[in-house]
Scaffold this active site. Structure first.
Site, PDB file in Angstrom:
ATOM      1  N   TYR A 138     -36.850 -62.521  51.194  1.00  9.17           N
ATOM      2  CA  TYR A 138     -36.621 -63.691  50.329  1.00  9.17           C
ATOM      3  C   TYR A 138     -37.925 -64.464  50.132  1.00  9.17           C
ATOM      4  O   TYR A 138     -38.146 -65.102  49.106  1.00  9.17           O
ATOM      5  CB  TYR A 138     -35.502 -64.568  50.913  1.00  9.17           C
ATOM      6  CG  TYR A 138     -34.834 -65.454  49.881  1.00  9.17           C
ATOM      7  CD1 TYR A 138     -34.211 -64.905  48.760  1.00  9.17           C
ATOM      8  CD2 TYR A 138     -34.839 -66.837  50.016  1.00  9.17           C
ATOM      9  CE1 TYR A 138     -33.603 -65.709  47.816  1.00  9.17           C
ATOM     10  CE2 TYR A 138     -34.230 -67.651  49.070  1.00  9.17           C
ATOM     11  CZ  TYR A 138     -33.618 -67.077  47.977  1.00  9.17           C
ATOM     12  OH  TYR A 138     -33.024 -67.883  47.034  1.00  9.17           O
ATOM     13  N   LYS A 167     -36.898 -72.709  47.525  1.00 10.86           N
ATOM     14  CA  LYS A 167     -35.576 -73.342  47.712  1.00 10.86           C
ATOM     15  C   LYS A 167     -35.680 -74.526  48.672  1.00 10.86           C
ATOM     16  O   LYS A 167     -34.951 -75.512  48.508  1.00 10.86           O
ATOM     17  CB  LYS A 167     -34.553 -72.316  48.229  1.00 10.86           C
ATOM     18  CG  LYS A 167     -34.169 -71.247  47.216  1.00 10.86           C
ATOM     19  CD  LYS A 167     -33.612 -71.818  45.943  1.00 10.86           C
ATOM     20  CE  LYS A 167     -32.962 -70.767  45.053  1.00 10.86           C
ATOM     21  NZ  LYS A 167     -32.706 -71.276  43.692  1.00 10.86           N
TER      22      LYS A 167
HETATM   23  P1  NAD Z   1     -29.270 -65.038  37.065  1.00  8.58           P
HETATM   24  O1  NAD Z   1     -30.372 -64.054  36.916  1.00  8.58           O
HETATM   25  O2  NAD Z   1     -28.016 -64.754  36.357  1.00  8.58           O
HETATM   26  O3  NAD Z   1     -29.768 -66.509  36.685  1.00  8.58           O
HETATM   27  C1  NAD Z   1     -31.090 -66.935  36.831  1.00  8.58           C
HETATM   28  C2  NAD Z   1     -31.408 -67.657  35.541  1.00  8.58           C
HETATM   29  O4  NAD Z   1     -32.715 -68.265  35.597  1.00  8.58           O
HETATM   30  C3  NAD Z   1     -31.407 -66.712  34.334  1.00  8.58           C
HETATM   31  O5  NAD Z   1     -30.509 -67.186  33.365  1.00  8.58           O
HETATM   32  C4  NAD Z   1     -32.829 -66.789  33.839  1.00  8.58           C
HETATM   33  O6  NAD Z   1     -32.942 -66.621  32.436  1.00  8.58           O
HETATM   34  C5  NAD Z   1     -33.198 -68.205  34.273  1.00  8.58           C
HETATM   35  N1  NAD Z   1     -34.641 -68.436  34.203  1.00  8.58           N
HETATM   36  C6  NAD Z   1     -35.634 -67.782  34.884  1.00  8.58           C
HETATM   37  N2  NAD Z   1     -36.831 -68.244  34.478  1.00  8.58           N
HETATM   38  C7  NAD Z   1     -36.599 -69.209  33.550  1.00  8.58           C
HETATM   39  C8  NAD Z   1     -37.427 -70.044  32.763  1.00  8.58           C
HETATM   40  N3  NAD Z   1     -38.769 -69.973  32.835  1.00  8.58           N
HETATM   41  N4  NAD Z   1     -36.836 -70.918  31.891  1.00  8.58           N
HETATM   42  C9  NAD Z   1     -35.490 -71.003  31.804  1.00  8.58           C
HETATM   43  N5  NAD Z   1     -34.652 -70.239  32.535  1.00  8.58           N
HETATM   44  C10 NAD Z   1     -35.205 -69.349  33.394  1.00  8.58           C
HETATM   45  O7  NAD Z   1     -29.043 -65.147  38.655  1.00  8.58           O
HETATM   46  P2  NAD Z   1     -28.163 -66.171  39.530  1.00  8.58           P
HETATM   47  O8  NAD Z   1     -28.051 -65.523  40.844  1.00  8.58           O
HETATM   48  O9  NAD Z   1     -26.951 -66.572  38.792  1.00  8.58           O
HETATM   49  O10 NAD Z   1     -29.165 -67.398  39.708  1.00  8.58           O
HETATM   50  C11 NAD Z   1     -28.810 -68.746  39.415  1.00  8.58           C
HETATM   51  C12 NAD Z   1     -29.285 -69.642  40.535  1.00  8.58           C
HETATM   52  O11 NAD Z   1     -28.498 -69.403  41.697  1.00  8.58           O
HETATM   53  C13 NAD Z   1     -30.736 -69.425  40.964  1.00  8.58           C
HETATM   54  O12 NAD Z   1     -31.322 -70.670  41.264  1.00  8.58           O
HETATM   55  C14 NAD Z   1     -30.581 -68.605  42.219  1.00  8.58           C
HETATM   56  O13 NAD Z   1     -31.698 -68.708  43.093  1.00  8.58           O
HETATM   57  C15 NAD Z   1     -29.368 -69.268  42.803  1.00  8.58           C
HETATM   58  N6  NAD Z   1     -28.680 -68.537  43.879  1.00  8.58           N
HETATM   59  C16 NAD Z   1     -28.357 -67.232  43.708  1.00  8.58           C
HETATM   60  C17 NAD Z   1     -27.715 -66.551  44.733  1.00  8.58           C
HETATM   61  C18 NAD Z   1     -27.367 -65.105  44.579  1.00  8.58           C
HETATM   62  O14 NAD Z   1     -27.167 -64.429  45.594  1.00  8.58           O
HETATM   63  N7  NAD Z   1     -27.252 -64.580  43.366  1.00  8.58           N
HETATM   64  C19 NAD Z   1     -27.406 -67.210  45.940  1.00  8.58           C
HETATM   65  C20 NAD Z   1     -27.735 -68.545  46.065  1.00  8.58           C
HETATM   66  C21 NAD Z   1     -28.387 -69.220  45.029  1.00  8.58           C
END
Ligand code: NAD
Length: 262
Positions: A155, A162
């Site tokens: 990570y 984060k």
């Molecule tokens: P995802 O890939 O569907 O979403 C990530 C989003 O970030 C995408 O829509 C992408 O287009 C956007 N993004 C990246 N760079 C960007 C930029 N420069 N401008 C605008 N948008 C941008 O994946 P996800 O897992 O749904 O991620 C959403 C959030 O949840 C993130 O912050 C991620 O770290 C967090 N999260 C994810 C998990 C997991 O296991 N998937 C767990 C905890 C937290």
């Protein structure tokens, strides 16, 4: 009656129907919120627009959150569309694939800056741009992960981003509290999304997670969506600056259950 009836929400971070932001959008729609969407790059529009239509939204606008000019232009469009609004969802993170593989000590200077800029600073930039349009009682919500607190293999720089994001939540909550605007984060367990697929070894992480959680299960985007409804509704009117776990209890476990000897 829906918990978000009469509320308007702007959602950043839908890339496809696996996105956590999409789970939030669906749950918000079920609870009566009016929705607007922003996506990162041109290539995503063809995925995001049909999803927005499914939840009755015609506002689908591009904004790369690393560009102040694009943020400014986006919020002008939001003002024309919504006037004021009530909920801002920040579900955005990015780090280069090579930083999510191998050792943290090898993180490059520009890889570190990029991850922190898009994954943490963007919450500050979007909040500042949204402020003139936010109604009293408004709620800002971001997404974080346990890798901010404990070392999770691969990570790496995203764990540092984060941790910064969670600190931003607390400082923003203190700034905006007197205006009755709340800022919180949901710390979600691992979910297979586009962003998660960039983390090396994600499949084994998810398998291990399911075995270790008190609830013995993985997390779905609807789990996050349902908690987001509560957190952005008036039921959570006294909750701010907080990190709420949606992780089936993983964060309370100190050691996995010993397996019985054969
Ligand atoms: P995802 O890939 O569907 O979403 C990530 C989003 O970030 C995408 O829509 C992408 O287009 C956007 N993004 C990246 N760079 C960007 C930029 N420069 N401008 C605008 N948008 C941008 O994946 P996800 O897992 O749904 O991620 C959403 C959030 O949840 C993130 O912050 C991620 O770290 C967090 N999260 C994810 C998990 C997991 O296991 N998937 C767990 C905890 C937290």
């Amino acid at each position: 009656m829906g918990l978000l009836e009469g509320k308007k929400a702007l959602i950043f971070g839908v890339a496809n129907d696996h996105s956590i932001a999409w789970g939030i959008a669906r749950a918000f729609h079920e609870h009566g919120a009016q929705l607007a969407f922003s996506y990162a790059s041109e290539a995503l529009e063809r995925r995001v627009r049909p999803l927005a239509e499914q939840v009755g939204s015609s506002f689908v606008e591009q904004c790369n959150v690393s560009d102040d000019g694009q943020i400014e232009a986006l919020f002008e469009k939001v003002r024309d569309h919504f006037g004021s609004f009530d909920i801002l969802i920040h579900a955005i993170a990015f780090a280069r694939r090579e930083e999510l593989n191998g050792r943290f000590v090898d993180t490059s200077r520009d890889g570190f800056a990029l991850a922190l800029d898009i994954s943490a600073y963007s919450l500050v930039a979007l909040t500042r741009a949204a402020l003139p349009l936010l109604n009293p009682g408004a709620s800002i919500l971001t997404l974080t992960y346990y890798g901010s607190e404990k070392v999770i293999p691969h990570y790496n720089v995203m764990g540092v981003a984060k941790a910064a994001l969670e600190a931003c939540v607390r400082y923003l909550a203190a700034d905006l509290g007197p205006q009755q605007i709340r800022v919180n984060a949901i710390s979600a367990g691992p979910i297979r999304t586009l962003a998660a697929s960039g983390v090396a070894g994600f499949r084994s992480l998810q398998r291990n997670f399911q075995e270790m959680t008190p609830l013995r299960r993985n997390i779905m985007i609807d789990d996050v969506g349902n908690t987001a409804v509560w957190l952005c509704s008036d039921l959570a009117a006294a909750v701010t600056g907080d990190i709420i776990y949606v992780d089936a209890g993983y964060n309370i476990v100190g050691m996995p259950e010993p397996q019985p000897k054969e």
